[in-house]
Design an enzyme around this catalytic site. Structure first.
Site, PDB file in Angstrom:
ATOM      1  N   PRO A 114     -11.659 -26.510 -13.156  1.00  0.00           N
ATOM      2  CA  PRO A 114     -12.877 -25.695 -13.225  1.00  0.00           C
ATOM      3  C   PRO A 114     -14.041 -26.471 -13.834  1.00  0.00           C
ATOM      4  CG  PRO A 114     -10.973 -24.528 -14.138  1.00  0.00           C
ATOM      5  CD  PRO A 114     -10.553 -25.945 -13.947  1.00  0.00           C
ATOM      6  N   GLU A 340     -18.960   2.987 -23.344  1.00  0.00           N
ATOM      7  CA  GLU A 340     -18.319   1.862 -24.027  1.00  0.00           C
ATOM      8  C   GLU A 340     -17.182   2.338 -24.923  1.00  0.00           C
ATOM      9  OE1 GLU A 340     -18.933  -0.978 -22.972  1.00  0.00           O
ATOM     10  OE2 GLU A 340     -20.731  -0.452 -21.842  1.00  0.00           O
TER      11      GLU A 340
END
Length: 503
Positions: A114, A340
């Site tokens: 990556p 949340e």
């Protein structure tokens, strides 16, 4: 200056000189100054670079860059990759010893992984480790609309590496090509492209490397898209070694953080181990950015040392972006808070101790967020683990339905995550469809299985949140007032409210 501007200037100089001579001016001193100035300009432009010939009369400089001083000790979190690379480089260093065993030295080493994991740094460290000349180029530098230009630059790159090694009296040279997938992509049959000529020239140059010649030449390349490379590049005899440079684990992240903390004053409460735990999935570049952003936060507040709070803010910034000044209404803030808290409550119930912080402050495109603290790095996921991750993603929308009777557009990103995880379950044979290939399953079957999984997990999520409905009310007031709620404080509220309502 543009090409036409240069041509006009060059054409005007002789005209001006002729005019001055015609009116009686002594042009000899002017000619001497022009010659000296032109010579100095040419020397400055050509120092340290090699001229590459181009098609259509155009030419570009094929750049070679000498890296900053870099050793393997300066690279953290890649012990396995560094060990494998050092073993490969020992074939270059101990060329005489390996002849006794009949070992053919390697021609090429391909670093894959990556972005931000340190592939370029490892190539630079390899040059220092082997005392080699280091010549580097990016794959995009070989791309040109004119046929033959890229191939010419490849020849010049290898020629320059050999010449520099001889000039500097080095035993070897390392040619490093970053983003090699730009020129090394798979060739299409029946189509003649400039990319193909460049790749063909690279293959020819690699075939022309003789490992018993001085100076020895080693090719290194880096890419994060190995699957796009042409098979002719990947075969033994060209890129003999493929070294995977993965994202660091917790031990590796701790090593990287320690490296980047050497020149930074840390406060007594700063705990790098806690930062390493909270940054699962971060690359080395992201970890360096965390430490740098933490120092910036300390500088912004006028403090001499970097505190743990600064590093927590830095993690949030690297993950989600800088805190924005977006104004929201009280109704929106309450809805975001319920959303949340829905994520956080489900996360604590299915994986206790994993919530690090609940925040109502806008960052990037998000109006609020929950930062999770994975207890340990995990690379293999069971069916139940993925189902729990889906339930956490669905917790926000379910909480909105509980208190408002409907969802909002704020759940769009959560649904994308949930759908991706369902796709992972299908591909891994963890659904009622069994072991299947999604490409041969009809859309109707996939939609039916997808709906069954999400509907069932939505019901489980709603049952969990309904049983802890009182925790929303007690957490909401604190979150609206302070905008952030630490994981420990949130767990205390969740535990206390459960005890009071069960008594």
């Amino acid at each position: 200056m543009s090409k036409y501007g240069k041509e006009m200037t060059i054409g005007a100089i002789p005209v001006v000189l002729v005019f001055l001579f015609y009116i009686g001016v002594n042009i000899i001193p002017i000619l001497l100054m022009l010659i000296i100035g032109g010579s100095m300009f040419y020397m400055i432009r050509t120092r340290g670079i090699t001229t590459g010939s181009g098609g259509g009369g155009s030419a570009r400089k094929a750049r070679t860059r000498q890296p900053a001083y870099m050793t393997f000790d300066d690279i953290g979190g890649q012990d396995h990759a560094k060990g494998e690379l050092k073993e490969s480089l020992d074939f270059l260093i101990r060329a005489d010893d390996i002849k006794q065993l009949g070992i053919r030295p390697l021609k090429g080493i391909l670093l894959t992984g990556p972005p931000g994991t340190g592939k370029t740094l490892m190539a630079k460290a390899a040059a220092h480790y082997t005392n080699s000349v280091f010549v580097s180029a990016s794959g995009s530098e070989f791309v040109e609309m004119y046929v033959g230009v890229g191939a010419s630059r490849v020849r010049d790159l290898f020629k320059d590496a050999r010449a520099r090694a001889q000039k500097e009296n080095k035993p070897s040279a390392i040619v490093f090509i970053d983003e090699i997938d730009v020129i090394g992509g798979q060739r299409q049959g029946g189509q003649h492209r400039e990319y193909d000529q460049t790749l063909n020239q690279l293959l020819t140059e690699m075939d022309g490397i003789h490992t018993d010649e001085e100076p020895r030449l080693l090719i290194m390349a880096a890419t994060n898209r190995k699957e796009m490379l042409d098979s002719a590049l990947l075969r033994p005899g060209r890129f003999d070694r493929h070294i995977q440079v993965d994202l660091p684990d917790k031990k590796g992240r701790m090593h990287i953080l320690n490296i980047h903390a050497k020149n930074k004053p840390l406060a007594a409460d700063a705990q790098l181990e806690q930062v390493a735990e909270q940054t699962f999935g971060f690359s080395g570049a992201q970890l360096e950015s965390v430490m740098n952003e933490a120092a910036i936060y300390a500088f912004r507040e006028g403090e001499a040392n970097i505190r743990q709070a600064h590093m927590a803010q830095a993690i949030d910034k690297v993950m989600m972006g800088e805190r924005s000044d977006r104004e929201t209404t009280l109704e929106e803030r309450e809805r975001v808070a319920y959303h949340e808290l829905g994520h956080a409550i489900v996360a604590e119930l299915v994986k206790p101790g994993t919530v690090s912080q609940v925040a109502l402050s806008p960052r990037g495109q998000a109006l609020g967020y929950v930062r999770h603290n994975p207890p340990q790095d995990q690379y293999l996921h069971t069916k139940r683990y993925i189902e729990e991750r889906i339930m956490i993603a669905l917790g926000g929308s379910v909480a909105e339905e509980m208190f408002y009777g409907e969802r909002s557009t704020g759940s769009r990103g959560d649904f994308d995550q949930a759908l991706q995880m369902v796709a992972t379950m299908v591909d891994s044979g963890l659904t009622g469809l069994g072991i299947v290939d999604r490409s041969i399953v009809t859309k109707q079957e996939l939609m039916k299985e997808n709906a069954a999984i999400l509907d069932g997990l939505t019901r489980q999520t709603r049952e969990l949140l309904e049983s802890r409905r009182h925790a929303f009310t007690e957490s909401l007031a604190i979150l609206l007032q302070e905008e952030t709620l630490s994981g420990d404080r949130f767990r205390d509220i969740l535990s206390d409210s459960l005890e009071r309502h069960s008594a």
